[in-house]
Design an enzyme around this catalytic site. Structure first.
Site, PDB file in Angstrom:
ATOM      1  N   SER A  81       0.827  -1.209   0.000  1.00  0.00           N
ATOM      2  CA  SER A  81       0.000   0.000   0.000  1.00  0.00           C
ATOM      3  C   SER A  81       0.867   1.268   0.000  1.00  0.00           C
ATOM      4  CB  SER A  81      -0.892   0.007   1.238  1.00  0.00           C
ATOM      5  OG  SER A  81      -0.086   0.032   2.398  1.00  0.00           O
ATOM      6  N   THR A  82       0.277   2.350  -0.460  1.00  0.00           N
ATOM      7  CA  THR A  82       0.975   3.634  -0.480  1.00  0.00           C
ATOM      8  C   THR A  82       1.284   4.091   0.951  1.00  0.00           C
ATOM      9  OG1 THR A  82       0.069   4.236  -2.618  1.00  0.00           O
ATOM     10  CG2 THR A  82       0.700   6.060  -1.193  1.00  0.00           C
ATOM     11  N   ARG A  83       0.395   3.763   1.888  1.00  0.00           N
ATOM     12  CA  ARG A  83       0.623   4.170   3.291  1.00  0.00           C
ATOM     13  C   ARG A  83       1.928   3.570   3.826  1.00  0.00           C
ATOM     14  NH1 ARG A  83      -0.763   2.217   8.382  1.00  0.00           N
ATOM     15  NH2 ARG A  83      -1.662   0.305   7.536  1.00  0.00           N
ATOM     16  N   GLU A 119       6.456  -0.244  -5.197  1.00  0.00           N
ATOM     17  CA  GLU A 119       5.310  -0.459  -6.096  1.00  0.00           C
ATOM     18  C   GLU A 119       4.079  -0.371  -5.211  1.00  0.00           C
ATOM     19  OE1 GLU A 119       5.658  -0.846  -9.287  1.00  0.00           O
ATOM     20  OE2 GLU A 119       7.763  -1.396  -9.482  1.00  0.00           O
ATOM     21  N   CYS A 128      -3.549  -4.210  -8.096  1.00  0.00           N
ATOM     22  CA  CYS A 128      -3.154  -2.798  -8.024  1.00  0.00           C
ATOM     23  C   CYS A 128      -3.567  -2.032  -9.278  1.00  0.00           C
ATOM     24  CB  CYS A 128      -1.652  -2.701  -7.798  1.00  0.00           C
ATOM     25  SG  CYS A 128      -0.726  -3.710  -8.954  1.00  0.00           S
ATOM     26  N   GLU A 183      -8.323   3.607  -2.865  1.00  0.00           N
ATOM     27  CA  GLU A 183      -8.147   2.240  -3.366  1.00  0.00           C
ATOM     28  C   GLU A 183      -8.957   1.293  -2.486  1.00  0.00           C
ATOM     29  OE1 GLU A 183      -4.318   0.331  -2.882  1.00  0.00           O
ATOM     30  OE2 GLU A 183      -4.408  -0.334  -4.966  1.00  0.00           O
TER      31      GLU A 183
END
Ligand code: NAD
Length: 498
Positions: free
Chosen positions: A245-247, A267, A302, A401
């Site tokens: 995850s981006t977090r 990624e 994703c 997302e």
């Protein structure tokens, strides 16, 4: 022969002896604390295995093993053509153990067995063999210097690579990291997701059987952030290769800054626009692709086609086609070879997806399909394929997302409107355009802020092309020769000849 019906797969999985320990320095080992955690099948909430709950001490052991093996040079100094042979053997062993690996993947995270067996496991083996085949065909450079100088620009392995991977394509994505990292001569510590550790643990044995020297490839499972954080902060880890995850990706950049400035390759998430123009030559194909692009792998992808942007003049006709195509995705027992939509990874994630569906309804979007838990509602983590229409790009279901089978349909008026909506996102992983106009396709693909753009297909590709994101979808690229850039350092050697 692989099992070929539900009964046979059910019998087969009963016979499996599942390994749940870590693999450090060439052998399986319990966590130092001897703690374990339960690995649960999301299709029925039954326990499949106990997994070693590794912590800092285990991460330390694995990094020491990797670091010593790198210093010893047994792997890194091996001729590329020899590393190639070992990795080709590993790929062959993965195919030999395809039935077992496929069963482990499906039991662990709920994806349909037909996909584990036909797509994920052969896909993962192909990644290893592709990088193996490439590594003895890559030359270094000689710089165009003055005559009395020879300057070489060479690539060297970076050292100890920590790979931290997600649960949606557990083995395949792990191989996107391991393949190029090992081919280039690095030593690797893999931390699989706590939700899907089984195939990584099995892979370690296969790698050892293939001839990867002790310490060069280690697998350290763990629960929550403990092992990942220990690796990310470790002073002897030279490179972090992450998918997730981006977090968490953001957090890893902080850990690298707080420790040794290790290289960090990320990624991360996506909220991908799939843009359909009225001049699309084959709306039926586009509709089938819109459905499979969003609902494949239960939407836990994703690059899932979660934002469907449709030109207003064909909106109603096209949405109806997509609705019909989406009805072909039917949640079913993941071990049944006829199932094309399995369980979500766990009950907690199912809860989060259902909450987003509620947000969609409350936020004023129109539910056009699905919207509920499915099948064994108490024990299984199934969700129906779900479509919302009348979505605006400001709604949470269009911005965040969801990572489940939820599509948001957004109408647009013209090219610039489509591009503005498409690019109005924190993410920039993938985007697709459906149009019969070649000039429109070229012109607009340049304007899309995404790492991959697909024209008249959704998410097609193979190992020859890089994969990764713009913006908060990450940095660096998996797949193709570009993946090697993440796992090597460039060295200049300037030699005075006279
Ligand atoms: P996640 O970020 O929750 O976890 C990813 C990994 O990080 C796991 O192994 C987890 O244990 C570990 N981790 C968690 N906290 C950590 C910490 N503080 N320090 C170090 N490691 C930590 O992601 P997930 O839920 O496993 O996977 C889903 C996400 O992955 C989605 O956002 C999806 O978009 C993304 N994804 C991206 C790609 C891509 O190529 N861009 C591909 C697949 C999935």
């Amino acid at each position: 022969m692989a099992p070929d019906n539900l009964n046979q797969w059910q019998e087969y999985v009963k016979s499996l002896k599942i390994e749940g320990r870590a693999f450090i320095n060439g052998g399986y080992t319990a966590a130092q604390s001897e703690k374990t955690f339960a690995c649960i099948n999301p299709a029925n909430s039954e326990q499949i295995a106990q997994i070693a709950e590794c912590e800092e001490a285990d991460a330390e052991k694995a990094v020491q093993a990797a670091s010593h093996s790198f210093e010893a040079g047994t792997w890194r100094n091996m001729a590329p053509k020899q590393r190639k042979q070992v990795l080709l053997k590993l790929a062959a062993l993965m195919l030999e153990h395809r039935t077992e690996l496929a069963a482990l993947e499906t039991l662990d995270m709920g994806k349909p067995i037909s996909e584990s067996y036909n797509v994920d496991i052969p896909g993962a083996a192909e990644v290893i063999s592709w990088h193996a085949e490439a590594i003895d065909k890559i030359y270094d450079e000689v710089a165009p210097t003055e005559a009395n100088v020879l300057a070489t620009i060479t690539r060297e392995p970076i050292g100890v690579v920590a790979a931290i991977t997600p649960w949606n394509f557990p083995l395949w994505i792990a191989c996107w990291k391991i393949g190029p990292a090992l081919a280039a001569g690095n030593s690797v510590v893999l931390k699989p997701s706590e939700k899907s550790s089984l195939t990584a643990i099995k892979l370690a044995q296969l790698a050892s059987d293939a001839g990867i020297p002790d310490g060069v490839f280690n697998v350290v499972p763990g629960y929550g952030h403990t092992v990942g954080k220990a690796l990310a902060l470790h002073m002897q880890v030279d490179c972090l290769a992450f998918t997730g995850s981006t977090r968490i990706a953001r957090q890893l950049m902080i850990y690298a800054g707080e420790s040794n400035m290790k290289r960090v390759w990320l990624e991360a998430g996506g909220k991908n626009p799939n843009i359909v123009f009225a001049d699309c030559a084959d709306l039926d194909k586009a509709a089938r692709s819109a459905a499979s692009g969003c609902f494949y792998n239960q939407g836990e992808v994703c690059v899932a086609a979660t934002r469907l942007l449709v030109e207003r003049s064909i909106h109603d006709e096209f949405v109806e086609k997509v609705r019909q195509a989406s009805q072909n995705f039917k949640p079913g027992d993941p071990l049944d070879p006829d199932t094309n939509m399995g369980a979500l990874v766990d009950k907690q994630h199912q809860g989060s997806v259902l909450q987003y569906i509620d947000k969609g309804k409350q936020g004023g979007a129109t539910l056009a399909l699905g919207g509920k838990a499915a099948l064994d509602v108490d024990k299984g983590a199934f969700v129906e394929p779900t479509i919302f229409t009348a979505v605006t790009n400001q709604m949470p279901i269009a911005r965040e997302e969801i990572f489940g089978p939820v599509m948001s349909v957004i109408p647009f008026d013209d090219e610039q409107d489509a591009i503005a909506i498409a690019n109005d996102s924190d993410y920039g992983l993938g985007a697709a355009l459906w149009t019969a106009s070649l000039s429109r396709a070229h012109k607009l693909s340049k304007q899309l802020r995404a790492g991959s753009v697909w024209i008249n297909n959704y998410n097609d590709g193979d190992m020859t092309v890089p994969f990764g994101g713009f913006k908060q979808s990450g940095n660096g690229r998996d797949k193709s020769l570009h993946a090697l850039e993440k796992y090597t350092e460039l060295k200049t050697t300037w030699i005075e000849l006279d």
